[in-house]
Design a protein around this motif. Structure first.
Motif, PDB file in Angstrom:
ATOM      1  N   THR A  50       0.827  -1.210   0.000  1.00 30.38           N
ATOM      2  CA  THR A  50       0.000   0.000   0.000  1.00 30.38           C
ATOM      3  C   THR A  50       0.865   1.265   0.000  1.00 30.38           C
ATOM      4  O   THR A  50       0.596   2.215  -0.730  1.00 30.38           O
ATOM      5  CB  THR A  50      -0.944  -0.009   1.220  1.00 30.38           C
ATOM      6  OG1 THR A  50      -1.829  -1.120   1.082  1.00 30.38           O
ATOM      7  CG2 THR A  50      -1.757   1.273   1.306  1.00 30.38           C
ATOM      8  N   SER A  54       0.002   1.736   6.779  1.00 28.42           N
ATOM      9  CA  SER A  54      -0.408   0.369   6.425  1.00 28.42           C
ATOM     10  C   SER A  54       0.782  -0.574   6.321  1.00 28.42           C
ATOM     11  O   SER A  54       1.818  -0.228   5.748  1.00 28.42           O
ATOM     12  CB  SER A  54      -1.154   0.389   5.089  1.00 28.42           C
ATOM     13  OG  SER A  54      -1.321  -0.936   4.613  1.00 28.42           O
ATOM     14  N   TYR A  90       0.285  -3.471   4.795  1.00 25.85           N
ATOM     15  CA  TYR A  90      -0.058  -4.378   3.698  1.00 25.85           C
ATOM     16  C   TYR A  90       1.070  -4.399   2.664  1.00 25.85           C
ATOM     17  O   TYR A  90       1.480  -3.352   2.155  1.00 25.85           O
ATOM     18  CB  TYR A  90      -1.365  -3.943   3.034  1.00 25.85           C
ATOM     19  CG  TYR A  90      -1.756  -4.838   1.877  1.00 25.85           C
ATOM     20  CD1 TYR A  90      -2.229  -6.124   2.089  1.00 25.85           C
ATOM     21  CD2 TYR A  90      -1.605  -4.402   0.562  1.00 25.85           C
ATOM     22  CE1 TYR A  90      -2.560  -6.956   1.029  1.00 25.85           C
ATOM     23  CE2 TYR A  90      -1.937  -5.224  -0.506  1.00 25.85           C
ATOM     24  CZ  TYR A  90      -2.408  -6.496  -0.262  1.00 25.85           C
ATOM     25  OH  TYR A  90      -2.731  -7.317  -1.321  1.00 25.85           O
ATOM     26  N   TYR A 129      -5.701   5.284   6.476  1.00 26.06           N
ATOM     27  CA  TYR A 129      -6.418   4.032   6.698  1.00 26.06           C
ATOM     28  C   TYR A 129      -6.310   3.102   5.494  1.00 26.06           C
ATOM     29  O   TYR A 129      -6.379   3.540   4.354  1.00 26.06           O
ATOM     30  CB  TYR A 129      -7.895   4.323   6.989  1.00 26.06           C
ATOM     31  CG  TYR A 129      -8.700   3.065   7.197  1.00 26.06           C
ATOM     32  CD1 TYR A 129      -8.471   2.265   8.306  1.00 26.06           C
ATOM     33  CD2 TYR A 129      -9.660   2.671   6.271  1.00 26.06           C
ATOM     34  CE1 TYR A 129      -9.190   1.094   8.489  1.00 26.06           C
ATOM     35  CE2 TYR A 129     -10.391   1.513   6.449  1.00 26.06           C
ATOM     36  CZ  TYR A 129     -10.143   0.722   7.563  1.00 26.06           C
ATOM     37  OH  TYR A 129     -10.853  -0.432   7.741  1.00 26.06           O
ATOM     38  N   ASP A 130      -6.126   1.826   5.772  1.00 32.43           N
ATOM     39  CA  ASP A 130      -6.070   0.820   4.718  1.00 32.43           C
ATOM     40  C   ASP A 130      -6.827  -0.424   5.182  1.00 32.43           C
ATOM     41  O   ASP A 130      -6.395  -1.103   6.108  1.00 32.43           O
ATOM     42  CB  ASP A 130      -4.609   0.465   4.411  1.00 32.43           C
ATOM     43  CG  ASP A 130      -4.500  -0.599   3.324  1.00 32.43           C
ATOM     44  OD1 ASP A 130      -5.518  -0.897   2.655  1.00 32.43           O
ATOM     45  OD2 ASP A 130      -3.382  -1.117   3.128  1.00 32.43           O
ATOM     46  N   ASP A 137      -5.019  -3.755   6.001  1.00 35.56           N
ATOM     47  CA  ASP A 137      -4.225  -3.990   7.215  1.00 35.56           C
ATOM     48  C   ASP A 137      -5.199  -4.024   8.381  1.00 35.56           C
ATOM     49  O   ASP A 137      -5.821  -3.009   8.717  1.00 35.56           O
ATOM     50  CB  ASP A 137      -3.200  -2.858   7.397  1.00 35.56           C
ATOM     51  CG  ASP A 137      -2.408  -2.976   8.699  1.00 35.56           C
ATOM     52  OD1 ASP A 137      -2.768  -3.805   9.570  1.00 35.56           O
ATOM     53  OD2 ASP A 137      -1.431  -2.224   8.863  1.00 35.56           O
ATOM     54  N   SER A 183      -5.007  -1.297  10.967  1.00 35.62           N
ATOM     55  CA  SER A 183      -4.903   0.065  10.449  1.00 35.62           C
ATOM     56  C   SER A 183      -5.816   1.028  11.208  1.00 35.62           C
ATOM     57  O   SER A 183      -6.944   0.690  11.564  1.00 35.62           O
ATOM     58  CB  SER A 183      -5.281   0.061   8.967  1.00 35.62           C
ATOM     59  OG  SER A 183      -5.159   1.345   8.426  1.00 35.62           O
TER      60      SER A 183
END
Lengths: 89, 434
Positions: free
Chosen positions: B66, B159, B161, B193-194, B197, B200
């Motif tokens: 991300t 994040s 991710y 924000y993600d 994850d 997150s």
């Protein structure tokens, strides 16, 4: 005290082969490090996990993900769109 | 104007990079055309990502982390992947399977680790911005040793991710650069924000650094100047804290008793998590393949012995041991109790003060080979691991030199107050710091 036999056993549990000539070094360093970890015996109280963390729910919606070809692109061997793995039995 | 490319041919004599992209594409945005180096444990679509481990040699991620997507969205050019301790396990970058990175400030010294390649790339002037990851100090340690700025954000603010997992409950991706405004800029791009994850936080970062520290209460825990801290490093760091006092901050000495158990708690936790995370390297889905004609365990054990370095195998095995039946209560459970005590100590201190300050590392950069004993290397992380155990933000900013080698001032802040640690670091940097 951790013995060389213990280290071999841990290696088997962790699925990591250890060469004969490596056993001594691993055993020595394990004992030194675990001796340091003994300081934790003095700790009182309990771990209570993530404070303030809440479970996050979402709708189970289908979204695009990697294609089968992409997922298999780094595999050593594939067969009919599957990974090929060593035999289990 | 899409489709533009940069020419990137650095003179990488410190071995900061594992691989570079000679003609990276870039677009429009806040980072338009800016070269960004990415640590090799962060997934980059189409660019080999190895975590400096033989077990991932040849692995080309089919997707971007991300943070990498966010960089590209703001026009940055991803110019290469930086060297590191294998899977982030080390504080010197000597544990890379592909050879160590040298410290650009003194080639006989390590750059610190595990994000040593990212720090060296910035310190050598090869890139203005770099991403590192920090599980127990892996951004702040090399930032301190190489004389640059590095921020470990609040856990969950950036994040994870696409970050190859080592110890999920501790690690964060964070920005590294030569000065605080650049770290601030990079943080504003990667935070947010993600949904990919699970930890997150919905807390984007938009901040203009302020150098006004009047009224800021800075706590200085005695334990941060305790045994093992080079008195010359301590003296340079105290000078830096005094400078902040002259700029209007209030200095409060305090105690942090949980420090006594923080390092052991950290290592038990990260090794346990590593033993679980690194079980995925089986040579079937990625990395050099196993011999599928052999029985499962034999093939698997052989591949992992050849693919992992000594330190990675040591941590996987110690983690396996700490989680095994009969020892879980003695090691893992106690480590979580100690971790809770660290959190409580920070919570108590942050009702009295706004930030905490001290040295980032107990010494200046080590010579190559100086920390060949694993425990002695672990002990050098004592000042950085508490922030990871508690998930709070912490920054390292250069604050002077000892024998010509950089020293880092560490500022830790309340959970979610990344902005404030940036401000205090900025006040120091702008206030006549070296």
């Amino acid at each position: 005290m951790i013995t060389e036999r213990d280290v071999e056993h841990i290696g088997t549990l962790a699925d990591i082969a250890i060469l004969r000539e490596e056993l001594e070094e691993f055993t020595t360093s394990f004992n030194k490090i675990l001796e340091y970890f003994d300081i934790l015996d003095q700790v009182r109280g309990e771990g209570t996990g993530e404070e303030g963390a809440a479970n996050v729910f979402r709708e189970d919606e289908v979204i695009t993900s990697l294609s089968q070809d992409e997922v298999l692109s780094n595999a050593g061997e594939t067969e009919d769109g599957f990974f090929r793995a060593p035999r289990v039995m | 104007m899409a489709g533009r490319t940069l020419s990137f041919h650095p003179d990488d004599r410190f071995h900061a990079f594992l691989r570079t992209v000679p003609d990276p594409a870039f677009g429009e945005g806040r980072l338009s055309g800016m070269p960004v180096a990415v640590k090799d444990n962060i997934s980059t679509a189409g660019i080999e990502t190895t975590c400096a481990s033989r077990i991932l040699t040849g692995y080309v991620p089919p997707f971007d982390a991300t943070v990498v997507s966010l960089l590209k969205k703001e026009g940055a050019a991803i110019v290469g992947k930086t060297n590191m301790d294998e899977f982030g396990m080390g504080s010197t970058t000597e544990n890379s399977a592909f050879g160590p990175t040298k410290n650009p400030r003194d080639e006989t010294r390590v750059p610190g680790g595990s994000s040593g390649g990212s720090a060296a790339a910035v310190a050598a002037g090869l890139v203005p911005l770099a991403l590192g990851t920090d599980t127990g100090g892996s951004i702040r340690c090399p930032a301190a040793f190489c004389g640059i700025v590095g921020l470990k954000p609040t856990y969950g603010r950036v994040s994870r991710y696409g970050l190859v997992a080592y110890a999920n409950s501790l690690e964060q991706i964070g920005p590294m650069a030569a000065d605080v405004p650049h770290v601030n800029l990079l943080m504003s791009v990667i935070a947010g924000y993600d949904p990919k994850d699970s930890m997150s936080l919905d807390a984007p970062y938009f901040h203009t650094p302020s150098m006004d520290v009047r009224g800021t209460r800075i706590g200085v825990p005695e334990e941060f100047f305790g045994e093992g801290v080079d008195p010359r490093v301590a003296s340079v760091v105290w000078d830096a804290i005094s400078l902040l006092e002259r700029k209007g901050a209030e200095i409060v000495t305090c105690r942090m008793p949980s420090m006594a158990y923080a390092l052991a708690a950290y290592y038990v936790t990260c090794m346990s998590e590593a033993s679980s995370n690194l079980a995925r390297y089986d040579g079937i889905r990625y990395g050099p393949p196993v011999d599928v004609k052999k029985p499962w365990h034999e093939a698997f054990q052989e591949r992992r012995r050849e693919g992992f370095g000594i330190e990675v195998r040591r941590r996987i095995m110690l983690g396996t041991f700490a989680l095994s039946s009969g020892y879980y209560g003695k090691y893992y459970a106690k480590a979580q109790a100690a971790r809770q005590n660290v959190r409580k100590d920070f919570q108590r201190l942050f009702t009295e003060v706004d930030v905490l300050a001290g040295p980032t590392m107990p010494t200046v950069a080590f010579r190559f080979g100086e920390k060949s004993d694993p425990l002695s290397m672990y002990l050098s992380d004592i000042l950085t691991v508490p922030a990871n155990l508690a998930g709070i933000p912490a920054i390292s900013v250069p604050c002077g030199k000892v024998e010509g080698l950089p020293v880092g001032l560490q500022i830790m802040g309340r959970w979610m107050e990344d902005e404030r640690v940036i401000d205090v670091a900025y006040a120091y940097e702008q206030g006549g710091g070296p």
